[in-house]
Design a protein around this motif. Sequence first.
Motif, mmCIF file in Angstrom:
data_model
loop_
_atom_site.group_PDB
_atom_site.id
_atom_site.type_symbol
_atom_site.label_atom_id
_atom_site.label_comp_id
_atom_site.label_asym_id
_atom_site.label_seq_id
_atom_site.Cartn_x
_atom_site.Cartn_y
_atom_site.Cartn_z
ATOM 1 N N GLY A 132 3.543 0.703 -9.008
ATOM 2 C CA GLY A 132 2.768 -0.088 -9.707
ATOM 3 C C GLY A 132 2.414 -1.595 -9.154
ATOM 4 O O GLY A 132 1.337 -2.036 -9.617
ATOM 5 N N GLY A 133 3.091 -2.029 -8.103
ATOM 6 C CA GLY A 133 2.775 -3.233 -7.358
ATOM 7 C C GLY A 133 2.859 -4.515 -8.231
ATOM 8 O O GLY A 133 3.859 -4.240 -9.255
ATOM 9 N N PRO A 134 2.572 -5.592 -7.848
ATOM 10 C CA PRO A 134 3.027 -6.798 -8.540
ATOM 11 C C PRO A 134 2.196 -6.842 -9.771
ATOM 12 O O PRO A 134 1.344 -6.260 -10.240
ATOM 13 N N SER A 135 2.938 -7.841 -10.687
ATOM 14 C CA SER A 135 2.264 -8.061 -11.879
ATOM 15 C C SER A 135 1.143 -9.224 -12.038
ATOM 16 O O SER A 135 1.025 -9.816 -10.646
ATOM 17 N N ALA A 136 0.196 -9.267 -12.863
ATOM 18 C CA ALA A 136 -0.790 -10.129 -12.660
ATOM 19 C C ALA A 136 -1.072 -11.012 -13.863
ATOM 20 O O ALA A 136 -0.167 -10.470 -15.045
ATOM 21 N N GLY A 137 -1.624 -12.111 -14.174
ATOM 22 C CA GLY A 137 -2.033 -12.774 -15.292
ATOM 23 C C GLY A 137 -2.873 -12.287 -16.433
ATOM 24 O O GLY A 137 -3.316 -11.070 -16.192
ATOM 25 N N ALA A 138 -3.502 -13.047 -16.848
ATOM 26 C CA ALA A 138 -4.658 -12.716 -17.814
ATOM 27 C C ALA A 138 -6.012 -12.263 -16.991
ATOM 28 O O ALA A 138 -5.984 -12.352 -15.839
ATOM 29 N N GLY A 139 -6.623 -11.451 -17.724
ATOM 30 C CA GLY A 139 -7.948 -11.074 -17.204
ATOM 31 C C GLY A 139 -8.677 -11.788 -16.410
ATOM 32 O O GLY A 139 -8.608 -12.857 -16.304
ATOM 33 N N ASP A 140 -9.647 -11.058 -15.422
ATOM 34 C CA ASP A 140 -10.460 -11.787 -14.549
ATOM 35 C C ASP A 140 -11.393 -12.565 -15.160
ATOM 36 O O ASP A 140 -12.004 -12.457 -16.477
ATOM 37 N N ALA A 194 0.763 -1.489 0.035
ATOM 38 C CA ALA A 194 -0.030 0.071 -0.003
ATOM 39 C C ALA A 194 0.834 1.321 0.227
ATOM 40 O O ALA A 194 0.640 2.261 -0.707
ATOM 41 N N ARG A 195 1.818 1.424 0.731
ATOM 42 C CA ARG A 195 2.936 2.430 0.970
ATOM 43 C C ARG A 195 3.515 2.670 -0.408
ATOM 44 O O ARG A 195 3.784 3.959 -1.028
ATOM 45 N N THR A 196 3.937 1.501 -1.226
ATOM 46 C CA THR A 196 4.355 1.713 -2.450
ATOM 47 C C THR A 196 3.291 2.317 -3.603
ATOM 48 O O THR A 196 3.779 3.348 -4.209
#
Length: 376
Positions: free
Chosen positions: A360-368, A297-299
């Motif tokens: 930007g936080g962590p990366s994620a995979g394909a859409g929900d 959250a701080r990031t």
Amino acid sequence: MNDRFLRAARKVPVDRTPVWFMRQAGRYDPEYHALKGRLSFKDIARLPEVAAEITALPVKKLGVDAAILYADIMTPVEGVGLSYDIVAGVGPVVERPIRSTEDVRALGAFDPAAVAGVFEAIRLVKRSLSVPLIGFAGGPFTLASYLIEGRPTRTYRETKRLMLRAPDVWTELMEALTAMTVRYLEAQLDAGADAVQLFDSWAGHLAPVDYERYALPYVRRIFQALAGRPAVKIYFPGVASGELLPLLRSLAIDVVGVDWRVPLAEANRRLDGRFALQGNYDPLWLEAPPDVRRAYARTVVDAGLQAPGFIFNLGHGLYPEAELEAVRDLVATVQEYSAERLAGRRVGEGSAAGGPPAVGGPSAGAGDGPERGEAR
């Protein structure tokens, strides 16, 4: 009124970053369950007192800086005579999907009286709120996808088939949904909403060239129609929509919602710094250990504060598995940390030690996957 949300949306300095969450009234909260009981979303649309109480609940329970109307993005289609249901474990289901010119022309002009409970809920909740109220609607592409597919989908096959094989039908449907959405949002503003957000949850499933041709003109028309209104206007182009951001620069809006797949600094660059940004915490990080989720959250706050106008939110809505205490702790973390950062900036400390923050936080995979409408 606590007007931090409105001030940040207009890039006016604030003493701490405002925070609210998409789907902030929901299944993670036992008190929500007690209020909702066995009622469906459609039931609550006809019980404005219940909708108003649920709308106000997160302000009381979480301490967020804005409330968002408790409704569903499918709600206004009842005003054009279209029937739907929300099926548990599935989402919005339309018994007779729209697939032809005749289907489109069977839709009537939007009748606000058919969803009058929505506007009464706004009037009721405004009497007690100490924070701004956000009204909302679904983006035309997202609404069209539900109406054409008949239910949530992962492929949008029928939607794209209609769009590509029957462009005249597509155009007629999108124009009808655009007119409906303008009247629906205008009625929300007339009832007292301080801001409106357009949720285009599934626009990220379009290639930029297709979005620019088949969806963006209708989004632009909606915000042009609202341009004379003093309310804050927000557009959330949905999940996996980072490649669409450069196309939004001409919209008559104040804020763009950003999902967690694109860093805030990059989103700001793609938008030429034209808008305040809202986002972009990955909602599943609420399940991380407390010290980990707070650090993340701080990031996000550090990234957001690199440019004027920042509203802390999620990159999508809260999941029902979120824990109430974790959500409450996230609000407190953002408010306390951003206040410290902004106070330091005012006395000349500048940015945090150690150079620019990771953004930007962590990366994620394909859409929900498929889900119900964007009920708050």
